[in-house]
Design a protein around this motif. Structure first.
Motif, short mmCIF file in Angstrom:
data_model
loop_
_atom_site.label_atom_id
_atom_site.label_comp_id
_atom_site.label_asym_id
_atom_site.label_seq_id
_atom_site.Cartn_x
_atom_site.Cartn_y
_atom_site.Cartn_z
N LEU A 47 -28.23 -14.35 -24.84
CA LEU A 47 -28.95 -15.02 -24.69
C LEU A 47 -28.68 -16.55 -25.04
CD1 LEU A 47 -29.92 -12.74 -28.59
CD2 LEU A 47 -31.84 -14.16 -27.31
N SER A 48 -27.45 -16.59 -24.45
CA SER A 48 -26.76 -17.75 -24.06
C SER A 48 -27.89 -18.47 -22.88
CB SER A 48 -25.33 -17.99 -23.99
OG SER A 48 -24.45 -17.85 -25.48
N CYS A 230 -21.49 -26.13 -34.37
CA CYS A 230 -21.68 -25.12 -33.68
C CYS A 230 -20.94 -24.36 -32.12
CB CYS A 230 -23.20 -24.95 -32.83
SG CYS A 230 -24.42 -25.33 -34.06
N ILE A 231 -20.23 -25.93 -31.72
CA ILE A 231 -19.02 -25.01 -30.83
C ILE A 231 -18.15 -24.65 -31.02
CG2 ILE A 231 -20.63 -25.76 -28.79
CD1 ILE A 231 -18.23 -28.10 -28.61
N SER A 237 -19.02 -18.95 -31.91
CA SER A 237 -19.84 -19.68 -33.18
C SER A 237 -20.58 -19.82 -32.31
CB SER A 237 -18.93 -20.46 -33.86
OG SER A 237 -18.37 -21.91 -32.71
N SER A 238 -20.98 -20.53 -31.25
CA SER A 238 -22.37 -20.54 -30.48
C SER A 238 -22.52 -18.88 -29.97
CB SER A 238 -22.43 -21.54 -29.00
OG SER A 238 -20.80 -20.42 -28.07
N GLY A 239 -21.91 -18.50 -29.63
CA GLY A 239 -22.96 -17.25 -29.17
C GLY A 239 -23.59 -16.63 -30.53
N LYS A 240 -23.11 -16.91 -31.96
CA LYS A 240 -23.86 -16.48 -32.93
C LYS A 240 -25.44 -17.34 -32.80
CE LYS A 240 -21.03 -13.07 -33.67
NZ LYS A 240 -21.55 -12.03 -32.11
N VAL A 241 -24.89 -18.58 -32.86
CA VAL A 241 -26.36 -19.57 -33.63
C VAL A 241 -27.50 -19.64 -32.55
CG1 VAL A 241 -26.56 -21.98 -33.47
CG2 VAL A 241 -24.81 -20.92 -33.89
N VAL A 242 -27.29 -18.71 -30.64
CA VAL A 242 -28.10 -18.44 -30.13
C VAL A 242 -28.75 -17.41 -30.79
CG1 VAL A 242 -27.00 -20.31 -27.98
CG2 VAL A 242 -26.88 -17.26 -28.27
N TYR A 243 -28.26 -16.58 -31.37
CA TYR A 243 -29.79 -15.69 -31.99
C TYR A 243 -30.54 -16.14 -32.58
CZ TYR A 243 -26.46 -11.83 -30.72
OH TYR A 243 -25.94 -10.62 -30.43
N SER A 398 -29.07 -26.04 -24.92
CA SER A 398 -28.71 -26.61 -23.56
C SER A 398 -27.35 -27.46 -23.67
CB SER A 398 -29.94 -27.32 -22.97
OG SER A 398 -30.34 -26.70 -22.22
N GLN A 399 -27.61 -28.12 -24.69
CA GLN A 399 -26.19 -29.16 -25.08
C GLN A 399 -25.27 -28.23 -25.46
OE1 GLN A 399 -26.41 -31.82 -24.78
NE2 GLN A 399 -24.65 -32.69 -25.12
N PHE A 400 -25.14 -27.04 -26.21
CA PHE A 400 -24.07 -26.04 -26.16
C PHE A 400 -22.96 -25.76 -25.04
CE2 PHE A 400 -26.29 -23.93 -30.23
CZ PHE A 400 -26.02 -25.57 -30.93
#
Length: 635
Positions: A47-48, A230-231, A237-243, A398-400
């Motif tokens: 997903l990322s 988010c990062i 953390s970012s891996g969960k936000v992308v869901y 993309s910014q993540f």
């Protein structure tokens, strides 16, 4: 020691029978860098990658490029270039990251002579991150402006409007009663964008930035705050936000698509978008445009793919993931074209003008044309909010990736000092980039954004990708790279990938580079032409990332000993600790490079220690056998 040893390798790595008494005396494991971490969920990585690749360009660049380059016929060169350039380079980057578990700087242990490529990558990503977050700030501005019962760009008569402003309701009424001359007129949405949001009338050009627009400054601060939160804990953390951020845009896109195709006149726009003009295929420009779209849409060369893959487990099936992400990205672009052009078809019918007069690309589409189209729909604030929320989630993904690339690259270089303080280091990077981006919030900020967009990731990025491809296949060696993938995935890349890596991909990218140089055109924004000093500054931005490569070479050569040729040869070879980061994955020839290994058959020692032979260790045995056969044939 002449080389650094990963902490996991500092512990005893051979059976006690093979460890000399002297090796048991020192306590090498007293100071270990903090663990890098991994993705915590099965879909985090996939997903990322989807969120990273599917960005703003899919919505505001692909549809416009398609209709200006042959409509439906554009899909032919698009998918051919996807096969030649996109998929192979995408897979190469994922393979490098996953095999080494290193970021875009440390991964150049593969050939320290070319570490400057990694430095160039970080410079490019930093420049892109500065202006990309400004675009997200614009999106936030419009998102908040949509929280009203009457969109502020719907009518003329506001303090920022001029006498040239012409409301579309007047045009529609005029088409039924008396003709209205729309030449030399400006839409309310265009004046809202240029005269209210940007307040560009307060600047005479790029050399006169004017005052800071504090509402834009606060939006930029908010966008950097969102990105940092988010990062904060890296990929955990970012891996969960992308869901949410990678999947929700598809829901909105489908809603916009369904609403678009049910509008009167929608078919006119779709027909304009997809009608094939096969005579365009004879033009080299169309093929170059297709390659450029693939190149920037997939985000190759920015280090994001390599960074994400470095947090994978060693045997993650990135071969499958490569095809899911690249083909999914292409399909998303095509769907976005339907959603955009169906609305533009409706808009052209409402205004009584041809579709090509309302179709635009880039910020002109996102902040002028589409918002104007929203005002013609019932419940316009609702559809406007959905559209900008979709752009927000597309941009944040993309910014993540950009931020994770910068942070990972530097922390991997200084793991003992920075890895335990990753959250604080991330905050420092975000604050620094926010301060550098303040000039973009001024009245003349759009001129600087255009300059950064045109030059920061232009020919410099192509040089980085071409060099990476040539180093992996020629310096490190195609055969060795394929063995590494064999060890990791259990099979070797086929003839298609090898042919693309060796010839087709670098040749195509070289053609792109030459085309960009030959067809160079100075930057412009509307009718404004940039001064010579601004053009020189932009070119220097691109050249600086290329100069990192020879600078890195000089540093690497000076760190070696011997004659100049001996130094170059030594610096071009992989370092002693190059290979999988975890001891249990260092099978085959890589076991011999572990500290304390004294066995003439390191693979057998490895199997004895970890118990039995797995399918991947069978692969390692095959690799060892190939190496022995090559050595015998050379003798």
């Amino acid at each position: 020691l002449p080389f650094s040893i990963p902490c996991s390798l500092i512990q005893p790595v051979t059976p006690e029978l093979l460890v000399s008494p002297s090796s048991q005396d020192g306590d090498l494991g007293s100071e270990c860098p903090e663990d890098r971490g991994n993705w915590t969920g099965r879909l985090d990585f996939l997903l990322s990658c989807i969120g990273y690749c599917v960005g703003l360009g899919n919505v505001w660049r692909f549809p416009y490029r398609a209709y200006t380059n042959g409509g439906g016929a554009f899909l032919v060169p698009y998918f051919i270039m996807l096969a030649i350039c996109g998929i192979p380079i995408f897979f190469m980057e994922l393979s490098l990251g996953q095999f080494s578990s290193l970021g875009p700087l440390a991964v150049w242990k593969i050939s320290p002579l070319f570490k400057g490529v990694g430095m160039g990558t970080i410079l490019i990503v930093s420049l892109v991150a500065i202006y990309y977050n400004m675009i997200i700030a614009y999106v936030l501005f419009y998102l908040f402006a949509s929280l009203t019962s009457d969109l502020p760009w719907q009518h003329c008569g506001n303090w920022w409007n001029t006498d040239l402003c012409l409301d579309h309701h007047v045009i529609k009424a005029g088409n039924t009663t008396f003709p209205v001359n729309i030449t030399n007129t400006v839409s309310p949405s265009e004046e809202y964008w240029s005269r209210y949001v940007l307040h560009i009338q307060g600047s005479s050009g790029i050399g006169d930035p004017g005052r800071i627009r504090w509402n834009l400054c606060l939006c930029l601060l908010l966008s950097w705050t969102i990105v940092y939160l988010c990062i904060l804990k890296g990929v955990k953390s970012s891996g969960k936000v992308v869901y949410f951020t990678a999947t929700f845009p598809y829901l909105i896109l489908v809603m916009l698509l369904i609403r678009g195709v049910t509008l009167e006149g929608a078919w006119k726009g779709i027909q304009f978008y997809l009608t094939p003009q096969f005579d365009h295929l004879l033009s080299s420009k169309v093929w170059i445009e297709a390659a450029l779209q693939i190149f920037y849409s997939l985000g190759v060369g920015f280090g994001g793919l390599l960074t994400f893959a470095s947090y994978n487990t060693f045997h993650q099936n990135i071969y499958r993931d490569t095809f899911i992400v690249t083909l999914g990205n292409a399909i998303t672009s095509i769907l976005a074209g339907f959603a955009i052009f169906s609305v533009l078809g409706y808009m052209s019918q409402e205004l009584g003008v041809p579709v090509n007069q309302v179709a635009k690309a880039g910020p002109g589409l996102a902040f002028v044309v589409y918002p104007q189209a929203m005002t013609m729909l019932p419940l316009s604030p609702f559809w406007s909010f959905l559209f900008f929320f979709m752009l927000l989630t597309l941009g944040l993904d993309s910014q993540f990736a950009f931020m994770e690339t910068i942070v990972t690259a530097v922390t991997d270089e200084f793991p003992y000092y920075l890895r335990p303080k990753k959250a604080s280091f991330s905050a420092v990077i975000c604050v620094a980039l926010f301060l550098m981006g303040l000039i973009l919030t001024t009245e003349g900020g759009m001129y600087w954004l255009v300059l950064l967009d045109d030059y920061s990731a232009g020919f410099g990025l192509m040089v980085v990708v071409i060099t990476t491809c040539l180093v992996v296949t020629r310096v490190y060696g195609m055969k060795r790279f394929c063995r590494d993938i064999h060890m990791m995935l259990g099979f070797k890349p086929g003839a298609y990938f090898r042919a693309c890596w060796m010839v087709l991909s670098p040749a195509t990218m070289m053609a792109l580079l030459v085309y960009n140089i030959v067809k160079y055109q100075p930057s412009e924004y509307g009718s404004y032409r940039f001064p010579v000093w601004a053009e020189v500054l932009g070119i220097l931005m691109g050249v600086l990332s290329c100069l990192m490569i020879p600078v890195g070479m000089v540093v690497a050569v000076f760190q070696e000993e011997g004659t100049l040729w001996e130094r170059v040869r030594q610096a071009s070879r992989p370092t002693m600790d190059w290979g999988p980061s975890l001891e249990e994955n260092r099978t085959g020839m890589y076991v011999a490079s572990l500290a304390g290994s004294q066995s003439p058959k390191p693979l057998m020692v490895h199997m004895r220690k970890y118990g039995g032979i797995t399918s991947y260790e069978n692969t390692a045995i095959e690799v060892d056998r190939e190496i022995e056969e090559e050595e015998e044939s050379m003798m």
